[in-house]
Design a protein around this motif. Structure first.
Motif, PDB file in Angstrom:
ATOM      1  N   UNK A 175     163.136  98.375  52.246  1.00  9.66           N
ATOM      2  CA  UNK A 175     163.228  96.926  52.447  1.00  9.66           C
ATOM      3  C   UNK A 175     162.182  96.158  51.653  1.00  9.66           C
ATOM      4  N   UNK A 176     161.089  96.807  51.271  1.00  9.20           N
ATOM      5  CA  UNK A 176     160.022  96.094  50.556  1.00  9.20           C
ATOM      6  C   UNK A 176     159.604  96.858  49.295  1.00  9.20           C
ATOM      7  N   UNK A 177     160.572  97.280  48.525  1.00 13.24           N
ATOM      8  CA  UNK A 177     160.262  98.002  47.285  1.00 13.24           C
ATOM      9  C   UNK A 177     159.684  97.043  46.245  1.00 13.24           C
ATOM     10  N   UNK A 178     158.606  97.480  45.560  1.00 13.13           N
ATOM     11  CA  UNK A 178     158.055  96.700  44.462  1.00 13.13           C
ATOM     12  C   UNK A 178     158.500  97.321  43.135  1.00 13.13           C
ATOM     13  N   UNK A 179     158.058  96.717  42.036  1.00 11.26           N
ATOM     14  CA  UNK A 179     158.481  97.177  40.711  1.00 11.26           C
ATOM     15  C   UNK A 179     158.009  98.591  40.435  1.00 11.26           C
ATOM     16  N   UNK A 180     156.779  98.920  40.868  1.00 10.80           N
ATOM     17  CA  UNK A 180     156.227 100.255  40.618  1.00 10.80           C
ATOM     18  C   UNK A 180     157.041 101.319  41.334  1.00 10.80           C
ATOM     19  N   UNK A 181     157.463 101.021  42.574  1.00 10.69           N
ATOM     20  CA  UNK A 181     158.240 102.004  43.319  1.00 10.69           C
ATOM     21  C   UNK A 181     159.643 102.159  42.718  1.00 10.69           C
ATOM     22  N   UNK A 182     160.250 101.069  42.311  1.00  8.42           N
ATOM     23  CA  UNK A 182     161.571 101.168  41.686  1.00  8.42           C
ATOM     24  C   UNK A 182     161.499 101.956  40.382  1.00  8.42           C
TER      25      UNK A 182
END
Length: 777
Positions: A533-540
């Motif tokens: 629900x709270x993915x950031x660019x680094x995680x994607x």
């Protein structure tokens, strides 16, 4: 001169107490028993600080949890400790595997040598359980040969279930979850923990609410036989003593009973202290050596009780005019005034008012104001009750003969009737306030575990991942098990050390993965991505196919070198987490077993979720046995939807134990008081019987004399308890709610204690209603 005169008069009163004939020493003995019961409970309370400290010190001395600190290197002074706690029918069993790594390896407290593999030393309670008829199933889980007993220094209670077993070939785990390496037992770096202000407030209120009834009972006990004593004092006026001397002699009689009560109370305490080792309440037990009163508190009890006896008697004698020809107390006394009696509870509310709304955000509550405010409110019950009883019984009149006898007696001696129920009224008022406080803040100390007992009954965490398949199969075949699901969990980082982005990794076969997410289709080798629900660019970026990451990436302060490179496969597909997933917050990657590198299995945590057939007896114990057989270091627990703070639970347990002791004291003291009242009225009862009054009528009159004051006392206790509970809830910034069922249950319990005492006193009453009661000397 005054000191000498006081000493002489008090000494004369003490001589009368022991040499005043049968009536004198019976009254002294009754006073001693009543005071002794209170003294025993006061000494028990004085021992609580040492009891809690001793248990804490024992727990700290055997501490072997490292809480994730760095693992020391193997040396000749290290020992491996495997954590193998378990349960038996809801009772905790503390278990440890020991493996010495050198000749100077430290021994845990209470153990004189390391058990060899296949041997174990057990606590006395566990030895008895294993040898009992009902311990056969537990014996299958602990098959090692018993070669010794854990000493008292290694246990926190006489009924604690604990064992140390020998082991060989264990390996320390880096996070200390299953096997730890120690150079010494005990907490080497204890950090003082700041107590929750609300818990401190609750502790103070518990102590005040439990001890105030004890003080009230002691004050009432020193006045046993007051009417008969005052008639004896009239004889002293005939031989020349003045009113002040008479009062001091009366105080000396009370002092004798109080001093004897100290001796009796000490005896009761020593008997109870020895019995403490045989008693277990709500799975809590103690050693007799724990129950050791603080010398300062014991000295305070030894001084305060006799001083209170003298003071209470002098205050009581101020309302009695002892003349050479009789006692002017049988005349109608002046009506009690209400205004000054209201000052006590109002002053208590005034002390507590400045702390309303404090909650946890304004520091600790002022302990002196809390103790003073609660004490004044509860003592206010003892001041208001005599006025309430007098005002109520003055308006009572017509009815049956037994009712009229009871009402007339209450109208003549309403103060005596109020004294009998003062203690129970104070105890009920305190209990209602505490129940409101505990019920109001319970939700603040109860948290949601994220576990759904409808989805799984138990969870088993394995120490050895290589045994996961065997554990899942063995548990599936265990008696009472409907289904078992095996899952492993770990993490993937974007860097080898101190990753910026990290994602959770869940591994299981297709059937297991479907218990946590909705899959489009599945076969071994597939990998799925569950969006967060709270993915950031680094995680994607980390979860893109072809991206290289590191399984079990490490952080500063942990051991480097265990990171395993892994590339996100090209065939990554999306899945949706189930709302009723077995694992809370499922997101990141879902892997089938062949998609995980073989060397990464040891870096993960391994779980087996079990669904039980609740209709099978001991199904939970069969699961624990299978888990222990597959992996002796496996940890199995029952799923529950909520979990309660250990400190809150301990305080509530302490309240239960204390309330139980106070109830016993209430019953015993009331019985002594009732018997003393009947003894004083023996001649009157025999006279009524001689004039033709039926025994049934006299018995009912005694019951009415008990029921009317207790009804008024419980009514007043309910009002004061609700008021105090409301103020305490407002102090903790908690919404005010009243559980009327609990209030009725508490008042009913108080009434049941008093009515039980009244019924128990009926046989002595019938024995006293005989012609012999008319004899006089």
């Amino acid at each position: 001169m005054k000191v000498r005169q006081w000493s002489r008069d008090l000494g004369l009163g003490m001589r009368f107490a022991f040499t005043g004939g049968r009536e004198g020493w019976i009254r002294t003995l009754l006073t001693a028993v009543g005071v002794g019961l209170g003294v025993a409970l006061l000494l028990l309370t004085a021992a609580l600080p040492h009891l809690l400290s001793a248990r804490h010190q024992r727990e700290e001395a055997r501490q072997d949890l490292t809480y994730g600190t760095a693992v020391p290197p193997r040396a000749d002074d290290t020992v491996l400790v495997g954590l193998s706690d378990t349960k038996w029918h809801g009772r905790d069993i503390r278990g440890r595997f020991l493996e010495a790594e050198g000749p100077r390896a430290p021994l845990p407290p209470g153990v004189d040598r390391f058990p060899a593999k296949g041997e174990m030393v057990v606590s006395p309670a566990l030895r008895d359980l294993l040898s009992s008829e009902g311990g056969g199933l537990l014996r299958e889980r602990l098959p090692d040969r018993i070669t010794g007993t854990i000493g008292e220094t290694g246990l926190i209670g006489s009924h604690e279930l604990a064992y140390y077993a020998g082991a060989d070939g264990m390996t320390a785990t880096r996070d200390g979850t299953h096997v730890v390496r120690l150079t010494a037992f005990g907490d080497q770096h204890p950090e003082p923990e700041r107590m929750d202000p609300v818990l401190i407030l609750m502790t103070l209120v518990v102590f005040v609410a439990l001890l105030t009834p004890v003080a009230v009972f002691i004050a009432a006990a020193v006045r046993f036989g007051g009417e008969r004593r005052d008639r004896r004092l009239a004889a002293l006026r005939l031989v020349g003593s003045d009113s002040r001397m008479t009062r001091r002699i009366a105080a000396g009689e009370a002092l004798a009973g109080a001093l004897l009560g100290l001796v009796v109370g000490t005896g009761f305490f020593l008997v109870g202290r020895q019995a403490a080792g045989e008693v277990e309440v709500m799975d809590e037990s103690f050693f007799p050596g724990y129950v050791d009163p603080s010398p300062a508190l014991a000295a305070l009890v030894a001084v305060a009780v006799p001083a209170a006896a003298v003071l209470v008697t002098l205050l009581a004698m101020r309302g009695v005019v002892v003349e050479p020809l009789g006692v002017v107390r049988t005349a109608r006394p002046a009506r009690r005034r209400l205004w000054w009696r209201l000052l006590l509870p109002l002053a208590g509310l005034a002390l507590l008012y400045p702390m309303i709304g404090n909650g946890r955000s304004h520091g600790d509550f002022n302990r002196y104001l809390v103790v003073g405010g609660v004490l004044l409110l509860l003592v206010g019950v003892t001041a208001l009750l005599p006025w309430l009883v007098e005002a109520a019984v003055a308006r009572l009149g017509t009815g049956s003969l037994s009712w009229q006898l009871a009402v007339r007696r209450l109208q003549l001696s309403s103060g005596t009737a109020a004294r009998m129920v003062n203690g129970i009224a104070v105890a009920v008022a305190g209990a209602i306030a505490l129940q409101m406080l505990f019920a109001g803040v319970e939700s603040q100390y109860t948290k949601d575990t994220g576990e759904d007992p409808n989805r799984a009954s138990m969870e088993v965490v394995l120490a050895d991942g290589a045994r996961l398949t065997a554990a899942a199969g063995g548990l599936a075949r265990t008696k009472g098990v409907r289904q078992s699901v095996a899952l492993s969990s770990g993490g993937l980082g974007d860097k080898r050390r101190d990753p910026v982005a990290s994602a959770s990794v869940t591994v299981g076969d297709c059937t297991a993965l479907r218990e946590v997410a909705h899959l489009p289709s599945c076969r071994d080798g597939d990998v799925f991505r569950v969006p967060g629900t709270d993915e950031d660019a680094a995680l994607r970026a980390l979860l893109r196919p072809g991206r290289r990451g590191f399984l079990d990436a490490t952080y500063s302060g942990t051991d480097p070198g265990r990171e395993i490179p892994w590339t996100v496969p090209a065939g990554l597909r999306e899945a949706t987490a189930r709302e009723d997933s077995l694992e809370a917050g499922v997101e990141g990657l879902l892997l089938t077993p062949s998609a995980l590198p073989a060397e990464a299995r040891s870096t993960m945590y391994h779980h087996v979720y079990v669904r039980l057939d609740e209709s099978v007896p001991d199904a939970e114990e069969y699961v624990r046995n299978t888990a222990a057989r597959v992996d002796p270091l496996a940890n199995a627990w029952r799923w529950t939807g909520t979990e309660q703070s250990a400190r809150y639970s301990s305080l509530r347990t302490g309240l239960f134990v204390g309330a139980l002791c106070v109830l016993v004291l209430i019953g015993a003291s009331l019985l002594v008081s009732q018997l003393e009242q009947l003894r004083e009225r023996r001649k009157l009862l025999s006279s009524l019987l001689a004039f033709g009054t039926r025994r049934r009528t006299l018995g009912l009159s005694v019951l009415w004399q008990t029921a009317v004051p207790i009804a008024l006392g419980l009514l007043l206790a309910s009002v004061v308890g609700l008021a105090l509970g409301t103020v305490l809830l407002k102090m903790t910034a908690t919404p005010v709610t009243v559980d009327w069922r609990s209030v009725l249950a508490l008042t009913g319990a108080g009434a049941a204690v008093v009515l039980t005492v009244a019924l128990v006193s009926l046989p002595p009453l019938l024995r006293m209603m005989r012609p012999e009661g008319l004899r006089t000397e």
